[in-house]
Design an enzyme around this catalytic site. Sequence first.
Site, mmCIF file in Angstrom:
data_model
loop_
_atom_site.group_PDB
_atom_site.id
_atom_site.type_symbol
_atom_site.label_atom_id
_atom_site.label_comp_id
_atom_site.label_asym_id
_atom_site.label_seq_id
_atom_site.Cartn_x
_atom_site.Cartn_y
_atom_site.Cartn_z
ATOM 1 N N PRO A 1 0.891 -1.283 0.185
ATOM 2 C CA PRO A 1 -0.044 -0.084 -0.090
ATOM 3 C C PRO A 1 0.559 1.335 0.093
ATOM 4 C CG PRO A 1 -0.136 -1.056 2.280
ATOM 5 C CD PRO A 1 0.473 -1.868 1.293
ATOM 6 N N ASN A 2 0.132 2.282 -0.635
ATOM 7 C CA ASN A 2 0.771 3.579 -0.763
ATOM 8 C C ASN A 2 2.075 3.775 -1.701
ATOM 9 O OD1 ASN A 2 -1.209 4.868 0.979
ATOM 10 N ND2 ASN A 2 -0.419 3.730 2.390
ATOM 11 N N ARG B 1 4.072 11.072 -2.530
ATOM 12 C CA ARG B 1 4.103 10.637 -0.941
ATOM 13 C C ARG B 1 5.299 11.286 -0.462
ATOM 14 N NH1 ARG B 1 4.676 4.495 0.882
ATOM 15 N NH2 ARG B 1 4.210 4.922 3.048
ATOM 16 N N TYR C 1 10.631 9.682 0.985
ATOM 17 C CA TYR C 1 10.733 8.761 -0.083
ATOM 18 C C TYR C 1 11.474 9.104 -1.294
ATOM 19 C CZ TYR C 1 7.887 6.011 3.114
ATOM 20 O OH TYR C 1 7.342 5.238 4.107
ATOM 21 N N ASN D 1 8.087 -5.576 -1.441
ATOM 22 C CA ASN D 1 8.103 -4.332 -0.390
ATOM 23 C C ASN D 1 6.660 -4.397 -0.008
ATOM 24 O OD1 ASN D 1 7.893 -1.989 0.981
ATOM 25 N ND2 ASN D 1 9.015 -0.839 -0.361
ATOM 26 N N ALA E 1 3.437 -0.776 4.796
ATOM 27 C CA ALA E 1 3.131 -1.052 6.152
ATOM 28 C C ALA E 1 2.745 -2.082 6.535
ATOM 29 C CB ALA E 1 1.991 0.295 6.489
ATOM 30 N N HIS F 1 4.604 -4.245 8.949
ATOM 31 C CA HIS F 1 4.720 -4.164 10.481
ATOM 32 C C HIS F 1 3.597 -4.948 11.218
ATOM 33 C CE1 HIS F 1 7.812 -1.364 9.360
ATOM 34 N NE2 HIS F 1 6.985 -0.771 8.625
ATOM 35 N N ASP G 1 2.152 -15.216 6.702
ATOM 36 C CA ASP G 1 1.614 -16.708 6.600
ATOM 37 C C ASP G 1 1.910 -17.010 5.157
ATOM 38 O OD1 ASP G 1 1.462 -17.203 9.053
ATOM 39 O OD2 ASP G 1 -0.812 -17.064 9.193
ATOM 40 N N GLU H 1 12.743 -9.458 1.111
ATOM 41 C CA GLU H 1 11.855 -8.171 1.657
ATOM 42 C C GLU H 1 12.665 -6.996 1.292
ATOM 43 O OE1 GLU H 1 11.417 -8.580 5.680
ATOM 44 O OE2 GLU H 1 10.752 -6.203 5.991
ATOM 45 N N HIS I 1 13.026 -2.451 1.257
ATOM 46 C CA HIS I 1 12.447 -1.246 1.820
ATOM 47 C C HIS I 1 13.379 -0.025 1.232
ATOM 48 C CE1 HIS I 1 9.797 -3.138 4.446
ATOM 49 N NE2 HIS I 1 10.845 -3.887 5.029
ATOM 50 N N LEU I 2 12.682 0.767 0.657
ATOM 51 C CA LEU I 2 13.433 2.244 0.188
ATOM 52 C C LEU I 2 14.155 2.677 1.304
ATOM 53 C CD1 LEU I 2 10.215 3.465 -1.891
ATOM 54 C CD2 LEU I 2 12.590 2.793 -2.797
ATOM 55 N N ARG J 1 13.779 4.705 11.686
ATOM 56 C CA ARG J 1 12.550 5.723 11.858
ATOM 57 C C ARG J 1 11.679 5.364 13.168
ATOM 58 N NH1 ARG J 1 9.786 4.926 6.330
ATOM 59 N NH2 ARG J 1 8.504 6.923 7.177
ATOM 60 N N ARG K 1 8.061 1.028 13.264
ATOM 61 C CA ARG K 1 8.456 0.362 11.992
ATOM 62 C C ARG K 1 9.594 -0.425 12.208
ATOM 63 N NH1 ARG K 1 5.980 3.557 8.110
ATOM 64 N NH2 ARG K 1 5.689 5.753 8.707
HETATM 65 C C1 DQA Z 1 8.550 1.161 3.477
HETATM 66 C C2 DQA Z 1 8.890 1.241 4.977
HETATM 67 C C3 DQA Z 1 7.361 1.111 5.549
HETATM 68 O O1 DQA Z 1 7.651 1.333 6.966
HETATM 69 C C4 DQA Z 1 6.283 2.125 5.002
HETATM 70 O O2 DQA Z 1 5.125 1.721 5.659
HETATM 71 C C5 DQA Z 1 6.352 1.846 3.616
HETATM 72 C C6 DQA Z 1 7.234 2.025 2.735
HETATM 73 C C7 DQA Z 1 9.882 1.426 2.473
HETATM 74 O O3 DQA Z 1 10.020 1.084 1.506
HETATM 75 O O4 DQA Z 1 10.943 2.283 3.224
HETATM 76 O O5 DQA Z 1 5.082 2.316 3.165
HETATM 77 O O6 DQA Z 1 8.309 -0.206 3.188
#
Ligand code: DQA
Length: 144
Positions: A8-9, A16, A21, A72, A75, A78, A85, A96, A98-99, A105, A109
Amino acid sequence: MILVLNGPNLGRLGTREPDVYGADTFEDVAALCRDTGKKLGEDVEVRQTDDEAELIRWLHEAADGRIPVVLNPAAFTHYSYAVRDAIAQRTAPLVEVHLTNPAAREEFRHNSVVAGVATGTIAGFGLQSYVLALHAIAELNTTS
Ligand code: DQA
């Protein structure tokens, strides 16, 4: 074939929280992943969803097809035991990504509920986190 799945997002990258980011858009991420795939000789398919159920369906598809995944979870990282699962059912590698570096942070997180079922985690390198993850998967594919 490698699936690059995004939660998401992440479709809103570019607008954003650019101070967190960066200015690159999700389409920039997708193009970079596809280009990296070409260089590695791997087909890369990039997807993004804001929907937990859809992400879980894609993880089932990867598990059934034994398709390696760069994920990725955004959220969901977390708190989603359902995503965890689904990942646990895979047999091919899953990295996995993450940017940002979630450990640097906010407190909420710091914990990843998916890290324990991933092959490994790459975080904090911006768009390069995806490039590094694709290289890691290509490396595992040639050595396994
Ligand atoms: C994220 C880090 C997560 O905590 C956050 O909720 C994101 C982006 C990252 O790529 O840094 O949406 O996964």
